[in-house]
Design an enzyme around this catalytic site. Structure first.
Site, short mmCIF file in Angstrom:
data_model
loop_
_atom_site.label_atom_id
_atom_site.label_comp_id
_atom_site.label_asym_id
_atom_site.label_seq_id
_atom_site.Cartn_x
_atom_site.Cartn_y
_atom_site.Cartn_z
CG PHE A 115 -0.45 0.78 2.33
CD1 PHE A 115 -0.70 1.88 3.01
CD2 PHE A 115 0.52 -0.12 3.32
CE1 PHE A 115 -0.18 2.49 3.99
CE2 PHE A 115 1.02 0.33 4.47
CZ PHE A 115 0.56 1.70 4.78
CE LYS A 116 3.75 2.16 4.86
NZ LYS A 116 4.84 1.60 5.26
CG ASP A 117 4.11 0.40 -4.53
OD1 ASP A 117 5.11 0.89 -4.37
OD2 ASP A 117 3.75 -0.78 -4.60
CG LEU A 120 6.04 6.34 -0.56
CD1 LEU A 120 6.54 5.45 -0.08
CD2 LEU A 120 6.79 7.55 -0.50
CB THR A 148 8.19 3.06 3.85
OG1 THR A 148 7.11 2.98 4.53
CG2 THR A 148 8.75 4.50 3.59
#
Length: 483
Positions: A115-117, A120, A148
């Site tokens: 989910f960091k994609d 970011l 991350t």
């Protein structure tokens, strides 16, 4: 124009661009908007059938002045950010057959499978947009517990205006997560594997805070961060709460519950703020693993740091949920003196016991749960055997928390966040399914490809990290300037 201030009250208000590029506020606090925009039912009705990027544009436009990022540029940044995602709808929802009115929000279809994609992809491209316009260069430094770092490295790779230093605790993330950083060969990507971190990723955050406090070093290397300390991450993560809500409701105004695997509280901070803006969420479930820092905050009213416990859901093995201070700011009538006092108290004593009024204020609309290692594995096995659907260990923590809080949640629809692809955790999957053979759902071509590439990494002992980083970063900065 919407301004941004420190949740600790220091310094002057700044514009959106400054808040994004600085990362931390000047006094070491976290940037927050001076006020939160309010969303009406009519707006939600207009947004009901928008695709993800169009919805993101509408929500981000509430915080970004068009004089800073024009509508045309904002749409271009969003298009660039999400062009590499596998699914056209960016974050699809899967309805579980084994649980009534329960959906899995699949947040792992970005290039590094977490989910960091989602946050970011946008933030790194936004930072680069500002730097190109200014003709400046920036050093990004982030600590990661597994997700991350790979996302930061991927989206920063090859960008001439950025150097990305990604710090991770050796042996406390999976080899698959590590290789997503170390197999990148671009010269502006600098993975740093740190050995002997007694408090895991939290130890790395402490060193980064010291580098920020070193004013001369920070200014010389133009230091910033895209960890969830950066307002841009929290702002972007609000979008998937709105998107999930609008995807499952039959009528606007219907309440929905969401269960979120939680570590540093960045994702849940976004959800809490989305609700304060007017999104009709009944309960947000704080899904902790055995490192129950947030569970203690929301069930007992105290903020404490205890020894780290290794769990299958390693990306949320977090001891200090720093984004809680950002959310708390909006629960105490935006009084920074209170936040500053509590942070000072925690830094001095290692614990804060909140008064009853404050506890009641921030707890409203939240439930919490701590999931054991065995419960995590059992949920993975149960759902796979029931419907051939494979959860990653963090998604399993989210589903278990939803099950545990079911009596209080009521009959409203429940969205459980799956924050990573199971291919990043093959050993956990094998243990959960009691097999040495990985199912196809636990494989991904990008993970397999990274195994065949050379690794490039700086290695360092935790006790020498601050000094070693200063040396390595200064050498790289000077060489880049000369080139």
């Amino acid at each position: 124009m919407l301004q941004f201030v420190s949740n600790k009250g220091g310094g002057e208000p700044v514009d959106f661009e400054t808040a994004i590029l600085d990362g931390f506020a000047a006094d070491g606090g976290l940037y927050v908007p001076e006020s939160l925009p309010k969303i009406t039912s009519d707006q939600l009705k207009k947004w009901k059938n928008l695709d993800y990027q169009a919805l993101a544009f509408e929500i981000l436009s509430l915080f970004i002045d068009p004089d800073i990022v024009s509508s045309t540029d904002l749409k271009k940044i969003l298009q660039t950010a999400y062009s590499s995602f596998e699914k056209e709808d960016i974050i699809p929802l899967y309805p579980l057959r084994s649980r009534k009115n329960t959906y899995i929000m699949e947040l792992f279809y970005g290039p590094t499978l977490s989910f960091k994609d989602v946050g970011l992809a946008f933030l790194v491209n936004l930072v680069n947009f500002f730097l190109e316009r200014r003709k400046e260069r920036l050093s990004i430094i982030v600590a990661t517990t597994g997700d991350t770092g790979p996302a930061t490295a991927y989206f920063a790779a090859g960008k001439s205006n950025l150097d990305a230093w990604v710090l991770y605790p050796k042996a406390l993330i999976t080899e698959e997560q590590e290789r997503q950083m170390t197999s990148l060969q671009e010269t502006n990507i600098h993975p740093v594997g740190v050995s002997n971190c007694p408090d895991g990723g939290d130890d790395l955050d402490v060193v980064i805070a010291k580098l920020y406090a070193n004013k001369d070093f920070k200014e010389k290397l133009k230091l910033s961060s895209v960890n969830s300390i950066n307002w841009g991450r929290v702002m972007m993560q609000m979008v998937h709460y709105f998107y999930g809500y609008l995807s499952v409701v039959d009528e606007i105004g219907e309440q929905v519950n969401m269960s979120v695997p939680s570590g540093a509280f960045g994702n849940l901070c976004a959800g809490g703020l989305a609700r304060k803006m007017g999104l009709p969420l009944k309960y947000l479930v704080v899904a902790n693993n055995l490192n129950a820092c947030l569970h203690r905050i929301f069930s007992e009213g105290h903020f404490t740091k205890e020894d780290i416990i290794e769990t299958p859901s390693s990306a949320i093995d977090i001891l200090i949920p720093y984004n809680f201070w950002r959310y708390l700011y909006f629960c105490v009538d935006q009084k920074p003196e209170k936040i500053k006092k509590w942070i000072h108290e925690f830094n001095a004593t290692g614990t804060v016991l909140f008064d009853k009024e404050t506890f009641a204020s921030y707890k409203k609309g939240f439930l919490s749960n701590s999931t054991s290692n065995m419960e995590t594995l059992a949920i993975i096995q149960e759902i796979y055997e029931a419907e051939s659907y494979l959860l990653d260990p963090h998604g399993a923590v989210g589903v278990h928390a939803g099950d545990s809080c079911k009596e209080n949640l009521g009959k409203e629809k429940l969205i459980c966040f799956a924050t990573a692809h199971p291919a990043k955790f093959p050993q956990v999957v094998q243990k959960a399914l009691r097999t040495t053979l990985l199912p196809e759902a636990a494989r991904h071509y990008s993970i397999e490809a990274a195994k065949r590439l050379c690794q490039k990494v700086h290695l360092c002992e935790h006790q020498f990290l601050e000094e070693a980083l200063i040396h390595a970063m200064e050498v790289n900065w000077n060489e880049t300037k000369e080139a």
